[in-house]
Structures are given as structure tokens and as C-alpha cells.
Design an enzyme around this catalytic site. Structure first.
Site, PDB file in Angstrom:
ATOM      1  N   CYS A  79      75.386 101.855 -49.285  1.00 11.20           N
ATOM      2  CA  CYS A  79      75.378 102.998 -48.374  1.00 11.20           C
ATOM      3  C   CYS A  79      75.383 104.281 -49.196  1.00 11.20           C
ATOM      4  O   CYS A  79      76.085 104.391 -50.203  1.00 11.20           O
ATOM      5  CB  CYS A  79      76.535 102.909 -47.395  1.00 11.20           C
ATOM      6  SG  CYS A  79      77.902 103.997 -47.702  1.00 11.20           S
ATOM      7  N   GLU A  80      74.559 105.221 -48.770  1.00 11.65           N
ATOM      8  CA  GLU A  80      74.389 106.425 -49.586  1.00 11.65           C
ATOM      9  C   GLU A  80      75.535 107.417 -49.409  1.00 11.65           C
ATOM     10  O   GLU A  80      75.605 108.401 -50.127  1.00 11.65           O
ATOM     11  CB  GLU A  80      73.038 107.089 -49.293  1.00 11.65           C
ATOM     12  CG  GLU A  80      72.881 107.694 -47.929  1.00 11.65           C
ATOM     13  CD  GLU A  80      71.450 108.191 -47.693  1.00 11.65           C
ATOM     14  OE1 GLU A  80      70.519 107.664 -48.308  1.00 11.65           O
ATOM     15  OE2 GLU A  80      71.304 109.128 -46.892  1.00 11.65           O
ATOM     16  N   HIS A  81      76.416 107.154 -48.458  1.00 11.32           N
ATOM     17  CA  HIS A  81      77.537 108.086 -48.248  1.00 11.32           C
ATOM     18  C   HIS A  81      78.713 107.788 -49.163  1.00 11.32           C
ATOM     19  O   HIS A  81      79.418 108.688 -49.578  1.00 11.32           O
ATOM     20  CB  HIS A  81      78.000 108.030 -46.791  1.00 11.32           C
ATOM     21  CG  HIS A  81      76.921 108.385 -45.834  1.00 11.32           C
ATOM     22  ND1 HIS A  81      76.711 107.709 -44.642  1.00 11.32           N
ATOM     23  CD2 HIS A  81      75.970 109.329 -45.899  1.00 11.32           C
ATOM     24  CE1 HIS A  81      75.681 108.231 -44.025  1.00 11.32           C
ATOM     25  NE2 HIS A  81      75.211 109.214 -44.762  1.00 11.32           N
ATOM     26  N   HIS A  82      78.937 106.497 -49.419  1.00  5.91           N
ATOM     27  CA  HIS A  82      80.110 106.128 -50.221  1.00  5.91           C
ATOM     28  C   HIS A  82      79.754 105.307 -51.458  1.00  5.91           C
ATOM     29  O   HIS A  82      80.641 104.971 -52.249  1.00  5.91           O
ATOM     30  CB  HIS A  82      81.083 105.297 -49.374  1.00  5.91           C
ATOM     31  CG  HIS A  82      81.600 106.007 -48.154  1.00  5.91           C
ATOM     32  ND1 HIS A  82      80.982 105.918 -46.930  1.00  5.91           N
ATOM     33  CD2 HIS A  82      82.664 106.825 -47.986  1.00  5.91           C
ATOM     34  CE1 HIS A  82      81.648 106.648 -46.050  1.00  5.91           C
ATOM     35  NE2 HIS A  82      82.673 107.216 -46.659  1.00  5.91           N
ATOM     36  N   GLN A 121      71.490 102.326 -42.970  1.00  6.03           N
ATOM     37  CA  GLN A 121      70.902 101.130 -42.363  1.00  6.03           C
ATOM     38  C   GLN A 121      69.671 101.474 -41.529  1.00  6.03           C
ATOM     39  O   GLN A 121      68.684 100.738 -41.511  1.00  6.03           O
ATOM     40  CB  GLN A 121      71.962 100.416 -41.521  1.00  6.03           C
ATOM     41  CG  GLN A 121      71.473  99.085 -40.971  1.00  6.03           C
ATOM     42  CD  GLN A 121      72.555  98.322 -40.258  1.00  6.03           C
ATOM     43  OE1 GLN A 121      73.740  98.427 -40.599  1.00  6.03           O
ATOM     44  NE2 GLN A 121      72.177  97.537 -39.263  1.00  6.03           N
ATOM     45  N   HIS A 149      79.416  96.858 -43.201  1.00  5.55           N
ATOM     46  CA  HIS A 149      79.514  98.003 -44.117  1.00  5.55           C
ATOM     47  C   HIS A 149      80.894  98.027 -44.755  1.00  5.55           C
ATOM     48  O   HIS A 149      81.901  98.171 -44.058  1.00  5.55           O
ATOM     49  CB  HIS A 149      79.292  99.317 -43.343  1.00  5.55           C
ATOM     50  CG  HIS A 149      77.868  99.519 -42.940  1.00  5.55           C
ATOM     51  ND1 HIS A 149      77.072 100.519 -43.453  1.00  5.55           N
ATOM     52  CD2 HIS A 149      77.096  98.834 -42.081  1.00  5.55           C
ATOM     53  CE1 HIS A 149      75.871 100.444 -42.922  1.00  5.55           C
ATOM     54  NE2 HIS A 149      75.856  99.435 -42.080  1.00  5.55           N
ATOM     55  N   CYS A 151      82.166 100.324 -46.387  1.00  4.41           N
ATOM     56  CA  CYS A 151      82.834 101.626 -46.204  1.00  4.41           C
ATOM     57  C   CYS A 151      83.555 101.704 -44.865  1.00  4.41           C
ATOM     58  O   CYS A 151      84.385 102.587 -44.660  1.00  4.41           O
ATOM     59  CB  CYS A 151      81.841 102.771 -46.371  1.00  4.41           C
ATOM     60  SG  CYS A 151      80.576 102.825 -45.103  1.00  4.41           S
TER      61      CYS A 151
HETATM   62  N1  LIG Z   1      74.354 106.113 -39.414  1.00  6.45           N
HETATM   63  C1  LIG Z   1      74.894 105.542 -40.495  1.00  6.45           C
HETATM   64  N2  LIG Z   1      76.087 105.935 -40.913  1.00  6.45           N
HETATM   65  C2  LIG Z   1      76.615 105.314 -41.984  1.00  6.45           C
HETATM   66  C3  LIG Z   1      75.970 104.290 -42.674  1.00  6.45           C
HETATM   67  N3  LIG Z   1      76.770 103.882 -43.682  1.00  6.45           N
HETATM   68  C4  LIG Z   1      77.879 104.636 -43.612  1.00  6.45           C
HETATM   69  N4  LIG Z   1      77.802 105.516 -42.587  1.00  6.45           N
HETATM   70  C5  LIG Z   1      78.730 106.522 -42.078  1.00  6.45           C
HETATM   71  O1  LIG Z   1      78.596 107.736 -42.756  1.00  6.45           O
HETATM   72  C6  LIG Z   1      79.645 108.568 -42.284  1.00  6.45           C
HETATM   73  C7  LIG Z   1      80.058 109.570 -43.350  1.00  6.45           C
HETATM   74  O2  LIG Z   1      80.971 110.395 -42.705  1.00  6.45           O
HETATM   75  P1  LIG Z   1      81.975 111.401 -43.414  1.00  6.45           P
HETATM   76  O3  LIG Z   1      82.897 111.948 -42.375  1.00  6.45           O
HETATM   77  O4  LIG Z   1      81.193 112.372 -44.238  1.00  6.45           O
HETATM   78  O5  LIG Z   1      82.719 110.444 -44.443  1.00  6.45           O
HETATM   79  P2  LIG Z   1      84.214 109.887 -44.410  1.00  6.45           P
HETATM   80  O6  LIG Z   1      85.180 111.016 -44.337  1.00  6.45           O
HETATM   81  O7  LIG Z   1      84.369 108.953 -45.575  1.00  6.45           O
HETATM   82  O8  LIG Z   1      84.211 109.104 -43.016  1.00  6.45           O
HETATM   83  P3  LIG Z   1      85.009 107.784 -42.598  1.00  6.45           P
HETATM   84  O9  LIG Z   1      84.199 106.623 -43.082  1.00  6.45           O
HETATM   85  O10 LIG Z   1      85.065 107.842 -41.098  1.00  6.45           O
HETATM   86  O11 LIG Z   1      86.369 107.830 -43.242  1.00  6.45           O
HETATM   87  C8  LIG Z   1      80.741 107.621 -41.816  1.00  6.45           C
HETATM   88  O12 LIG Z   1      80.852 107.728 -40.419  1.00  6.45           O
HETATM   89  C9  LIG Z   1      80.184 106.231 -42.199  1.00  6.45           C
HETATM   90  O13 LIG Z   1      80.606 105.213 -41.311  1.00  6.45           O
HETATM   91  C10 LIG Z   1      74.695 103.902 -42.201  1.00  6.45           C
HETATM   92  O14 LIG Z   1      74.029 103.011 -42.735  1.00  6.45           O
HETATM   93  N5  LIG Z   1      74.196 104.544 -41.115  1.00  6.45           N
HETATM   94 ZN   LIG Z   2      79.367 104.370 -46.265  1.00  3.86          ZN
END
Ligand SMILES: Nc1nc2c(ncn2[C@@H]2O[C@H](COP(=O)(O)OP(=O)(O)OP(=O)(O)O)[C@@H](O)[C@H]2O)c(=O)[nH]1
Ligand SMILES: [Zn+2]
Length: 189
Positions: A79-82, A121, A149, A151
Site C-alpha cells: 500500500c502506498e500510504h504506509h 487496491q 491490508h 495497514c
Molecule cells: N482507498 C484505499 N485506501 C487505502 C488503501 N490502502 C490503505 N488505504 C487507506 O489510506 C488511508 C490513509 O489515511 P491517513 O489518515 O492519511 O493515514 P492514517 O492516519 O495512518 O490512517 P489510519 O489507517 O486510519 O490510522 C487509510 O484510511 C488507509 O486505510 C487502498 O488500497 N485503497
Molecule cells: Zn495502508
């Protein structure tokens, strides 16, 4: 494979992360970790800046079949966010056009290719369909992904075992509800 300069860059970054979380990068168990992580990133992100996917063969067939479905293809992506893994199963179906089909094994290879980069995803789902359109231009494509996921499981909301489902349809799968229903029945059956 990553080049030497980028290998060094990741090694430095990993050392800094280890220090920042309070670890000692010089302790025995961690000595080789930065180099190992750099090689690992080279592997799991190998499609970033890679040439377009071209490892496929197309075969002529006399009769155009109906749906070609490859289901339960396992995949692993990040996942590109974490930068944590998400993984699960991909189901890919297409309706051949112009009496050409693709070598079956090339579809899981295409899934691997699309997975090996930082992703969400939804984009992974669409990208698999886009690549198939480019290569085969079939009458219709259906891609469905069901994934876990890390994360959302090992941190954050900590919802262990929750599944995220995404799908994307083109051509006849979009216009023909019976076809879409057949696809859904076959992947869930
Ligand atoms: N739409 C989508 N969201 C994703 C995917 N993988 C991770 N995420 C979401 O990316 C979001 C990033 O949100 P942020 O609020 O910036 O990050 P965060 O503070 O770590 O959020 P939490 O995971 O809720 O603790 C989160 O809601 C994750 O669940 C994906 O493949 N698709
Ligand atoms: Zn993530």
C-alpha cells in the site's frame, strides 16, 4: 534489481529509520538488515520505471469462446500510504475478440507485474484491466480483487481479517448484466 547507488540510498535510509525508532543498527541481528531491506525493496517494487509488460504470447483460435476466467490468482502488493503489504486474490475474465487468446500463465504474470509497485487496491484493479486492453483489446474485461491490508490489521483500526473488495468492468461486462452476474457467480462459486 536496483542499481548500486539506489541500494546505498535505501541502506542509509533504513539505518536512519532504525536509529529513529530507538534501535541500534550495529547490533548483531541488524547488521545486514539495511542491505537486505534494500534488496527486498528492489524486488517488491521492481515494476516502478520498468519497461511495459511484454512477456506474453497471443494465440489464434478458430472459434471465439465465451468468457475466459482465471480466478483465485494470489497476489502481494504494497500500500502506498504506509508501505505495508496488502494481498489476496485476483479474478480476471475476458471475452476474446478477433479470435485471439492470451497464453494463460501470462495473466498471473501480468498481475505480478502490476502488483510490484506502491499501489492502492483500486488502481491495481484498474491497471490490470488497462494492460489487458492494451495487449488483447477484448470485447470485455472483468477484474475483481479481494484483499487484506496489513495497514488496517496490524496497526490503525486493527480490523484483523477484514476483506476489501474492488472490481472493474469494461465493454460487454459493463453493458450486459447477465454476463456480469455469471462472472460474479463463477468467482464466488
Ligand atoms: N482507498 C484505499 N485506501 C487505502 C488503501 N490502502 C490503505 N488505504 C487507506 O489510506 C488511508 C490513509 O489515511 P491517513 O489518515 O492519511 O493515514 P492514517 O492516519 O495512518 O490512517 P489510519 O489507517 O486510519 O490510522 C487509510 O484510511 C488507509 O486505510 C487502498 O488500497 N485503497
Ligand atoms: Zn495502508
Amino acid at each position: 534489481m536496483i542499481n548500486e547507488a539506489n541500494q546505498q540510498k535505501i541502506e542509509q535510509a533504513v539505518k536512519m529509520i532504525l536509529e529513529a525508532v530507538g534501535e541500534d543498527p550495529k547490533r548483531e541481528g541488524l547488521i545486514e538488515t539495511p542491505a537486505r531491506v534494500a534488496r527486498m525493496y528492489g524486488e517488491v517494487f521492481s515494476s516502478v520505471n520498468a519497461p511495459a509488460f511484454d512477456n506474453y504470447k497471443l494465440f489464434p483460435v478458430d472459434e471465439t469462446t465465451e468468457m475466459v476466467l482465471i480466478k483465485d490468482i494470489p497476489f502481494y502488493s504494497m500500500c502506498e500510504h504506509h508501505l505495508l503489504p496488502f494481498f489476496g486474490q485476483v479474478h480476471v475474465a475476458y471475452i476474446p475478440d478477433q479470435k485471439r487468446v492470451m497464453g494463460l500463465s501470462k495473466i498471473p504474470r501480468l498481475v505480478n507485474y502490476c502488483a510490484k509497485r506502491p499501489n492502492v487496491q483500486e488502481r491495481l484493479t484498474v491497471n490490470i484491466a488497462k494492460e489487458l486492453t492494451r495487449i488483447l483489446d477484448p470485447k470485455g474485461i472483468a477484474v475483481s480483487i479481494s484483499a487484506r491490508h496489513m495497514c488496517m490489521e496490524m496497526r490503525g483500526v486493527e480490523k484483523t481479517g477484514s476483506l476489501t473488495e474492488t472490481s472493474y468492468y469494461t465493454g460487454s461486462f459493463k453493458t450486459d448484466q447477465d454476463l456480469k452476474r455469471e462472472f460474479l457467480q463463477r468467482i464466488n462459486g
